[in-house]
Design a protein around this motif. Structure first.
Motif, PDB file in Angstrom:
ATOM      1  N   ASN A 121       0.846  -1.191   0.000  1.00 33.48           N
ATOM      2  CA  ASN A 121       0.000   0.000   0.000  1.00 33.48           C
ATOM      3  C   ASN A 121       0.880   1.239   0.000  1.00 33.48           C
ATOM      4  N   LEU A 122       0.876   1.953  -1.108  1.00 36.92           N
ATOM      5  CA  LEU A 122       1.750   3.115  -1.258  1.00 36.92           C
ATOM      6  C   LEU A 122       0.927   4.385  -1.384  1.00 36.92           C
ATOM      7  N   ASN A 123       1.404   5.435  -0.755  1.00 36.60           N
ATOM      8  CA  ASN A 123       0.785   6.749  -0.904  1.00 36.60           C
ATOM      9  C   ASN A 123       1.426   7.418  -2.114  1.00 36.60           C
ATOM     10  N   GLU A 124       0.784   7.284  -3.271  1.00 32.80           N
ATOM     11  CA  GLU A 124       1.394   7.737  -4.509  1.00 32.80           C
ATOM     12  C   GLU A 124       1.653   9.238  -4.524  1.00 32.80           C
ATOM     13  N   LYS A 125       0.881  10.014  -3.783  1.00 32.12           N
ATOM     14  CA  LYS A 125       1.088  11.461  -3.764  1.00 32.12           C
ATOM     15  C   LYS A 125       2.426  11.833  -3.125  1.00 32.12           C
ATOM     16  N   ALA A 126       2.935  10.956  -2.282  1.00 31.72           N
ATOM     17  CA  ALA A 126       4.188  11.255  -1.582  1.00 31.72           C
ATOM     18  C   ALA A 126       5.411  10.743  -2.346  1.00 31.72           C
TER      19      ALA A 126
END
Length: 530
Positions: A121-126
């Protein structure tokens, strides 16, 4: 009573050098004689190596280990933009090392895009890439290598000077450092290992506004929207990792991709790059580069003309990277003063099969050689073997045919031996069999990407019981795959041996143990799974 030293008779060589003719001559007497007769004007050495790249450094240390007095002269002429670097040559500073590290950066970007399909689960915005962080890390590592080479020379008792070397007479060289201080040295033998530097277009604005690979890896700013001019492996590798960092990249191609490589494979490399967002402008060459906005990176206008008709292309880019080939650094080192012949068109040096030029006491290795592979490990191998023959009683010569190499484009291309074109030319089309297949790496199945893009091909000599004479693979980690098979090819591997080899499952290299379809058959080679 000590025996008298052997007498050495010296006569003028027709091209200006000295030729030793005494039967009693032994190693090292020539430079001693020059000192005694006052012709030296400086210290003398058994071997002076001109060029501190991988080949020159390897040869110098090998000679020192064999008890010879050795000097290395190395000097980096800054690029038109002022870029320069430390000891180690192109590979370490502006070639293989930073290229592979930046290629790895791009691969990590692809891994991040694949990760969610595997449960991460990756926070793509970061997630964003920092050019500054990458170049700082790369340059710090290169700096450690530069220092390590200097230490290694000292530990091996090799004299090193950061000075520009020029021949000024037989067995005599002038060395000028960056402060303009001049020194003279003489040597029994010389080894030219000066390598190459990127070529410029010779059009308005090229040296003022364009960069080359000599500038890219330490560029103090992100290049932004980039036009890569050229279709060499340098051009495609740089275009590949820049696009992998998320940049807008276009490649301008004059004629064909990867000249000198297997064209079947080269075209597949280009197709993969195009499918992954890299734009290609084919059959055009730039005619003018103009700056329309200053800054870092600023903005440039490129005017190009078609090689086929009267077509004109105009486009705007933040950076223009020239990768149209490289020129041998041989024209300004005084070779004409000692009679060393070069190819006047290319600057390359013809040598015999023992890397000896037409002047007997001068040798050459690496990228400056005519009709030889321009690869770092080739220069290293040739340098070491040459020194072993000169000073250690060795007999082995460098093999310039069965040489593995890899192009680190987004889809890596590994090769060893003959291309399909060269195999047909040398052996005849009826005497070769080509086995091939597409395949799908297991790692790519879950993200469900790029099936039937990886490709394996071997070329076999039919009259020699299908001995493998050419090996080609498009795949992740192609270099790691190719390296192992290269040893087998040198041992005379045949198709039967490959077929009897048990594969490692499930890996990409396994495909070479199961190849069954020939190109001649035109049978389907598309794969539906791993």
């Amino acid at each position: 009573m000590e025996p008298s030293p052997p007498v050495v008779f010296v006569r003028r060589h027709p091209v200006g050098g000295y030729e030793k003719t005494a039967q009693a001559h032994r190693e090292g007497t020539l430079h001693k004689m020059l000192e005694v007769t006052g012709q030296a004007e400086g210290p003398s050495y058994d071997l002076i190596v001109i060029g501190g790249g991988s080949g020159g450094l390897a040869a110098s240390k090998e000679a020192a280990k064999l008890g010879k007095k050795v000097m290395v002269l190395d000097f980096v002429v800054p690029t038109p933009l002022g870029t320069k670097w430390g000891l180690g040559g192109t590979c370490v500073n502006v070639g293989c090392i930073p290229k592979k590290l930046m290629h790895q950066t791009a691969l990590l970007g692809q891994a991040i895009r694949d990760a969610p399909k595997f449960g991460w689960n990756l926070n793509e915005k970061a997630i964003k890439h920092s050019w500054d962080t990458m170049t700082e890390a790369v340059q710090n590592y290169i700096g450690s290598l530069n220092w390590g080479y200097r230490v290694s020379l000292r530990e091996n008792s090799v004299t090193y000077e950061n000075a520009y070397a020029e021949f000024v007479g037989p067995h005599k060289i002038k060395a000028t450092n960056n402060k303009g201080v001049v020194k003279f040295y003489i040597a029994e033998r010389f080894l030219i290992a000066t390598g190459e530097r990127p070529r410029y277009l010779g059009i308005p604005g090229d040296k003022e506004y364009c960069i080359t690979s000599d500038d890219l890896f330490s560029l103090p700013y992100c290049p932004g929207k980039t036009l890569v001019v050229g279709a060499s492996y340098v051009a495609l590798e740089c275009a590949g990792f820049l696009a992998g960092l998320g940049l807008d990249v276009t490649v301008m191609v004059r004629s064909i991709l990867l000249r000198g490589f297997d064209q079947d494979m080269a075209n597949k490399v280009g197709e993969y790059m195009e499918e992954h967002g890299i734009k290609f402008i084919r059959k055009y060459v730039p005619s003018k580069i103009e700056q329309i906005k200053q800054g870092t990176p600023g903005l440039l206008r490129v005017t190009a003309h078609s090689t086929e008709d009267s077509g004109v292309f105009k486009g705007e880019y933040n950076t223009v990277l020239l990768a149209i080939g490289r020129d041998a650094c041989t024209r300004k080192i005084g070779l004409e003063k000692v009679g060393v012949k070069i190819n006047e068109k290319t600057g390359k040096i013809p040598v015999n099969d023992e890397e000896q030029t037409n002047v007997p006491y001068i040798y050459a290795i690496g990228d400056v050689l005519e009709d030889k592979l321009e690869l770092t490990p080739v220069a290293i191998q040739a340098g070491r073997l040459l020194v072993q023959r000169l000073y250690g009683g060795g007999k082995t010569k460098c093999d310039y045919v069965n040489v593995p190499t890899t192009v680190f484009t987004p889809m890596e291309y590994g090769a060893c031996g003959y291309s399909e074109e060269k195999a047909i030319e040398k052996f005849g089309e009826k005497n070769i069999e080509v086995y091939h297949s597409y395949f799908w790496p297991l790692e790519w199945t879950v993200p469900s990407r790029d099936n039937n893009k990886c490709y394996a091909k071997i070329i076999c000599s039919i009259p020699e019981k299908e001995r493998v004479i050419g090996f080609h693979v498009l795949a992740p980690n192609a270099g790691e795959i190719t390296q192992g098979f290269a040893a087998a090819i040198k041992c005379g591997m045949t198709k039967k041996v490959l077929d009897s080899t048990i594969g490692i499952h499930p890996v990409c290299a396994e495909i070479f143990t199961t190849l069954s379809v020939t190109k001649r058959s035109r049978a389907n080679i598309l794969q539906s799974g791993c």
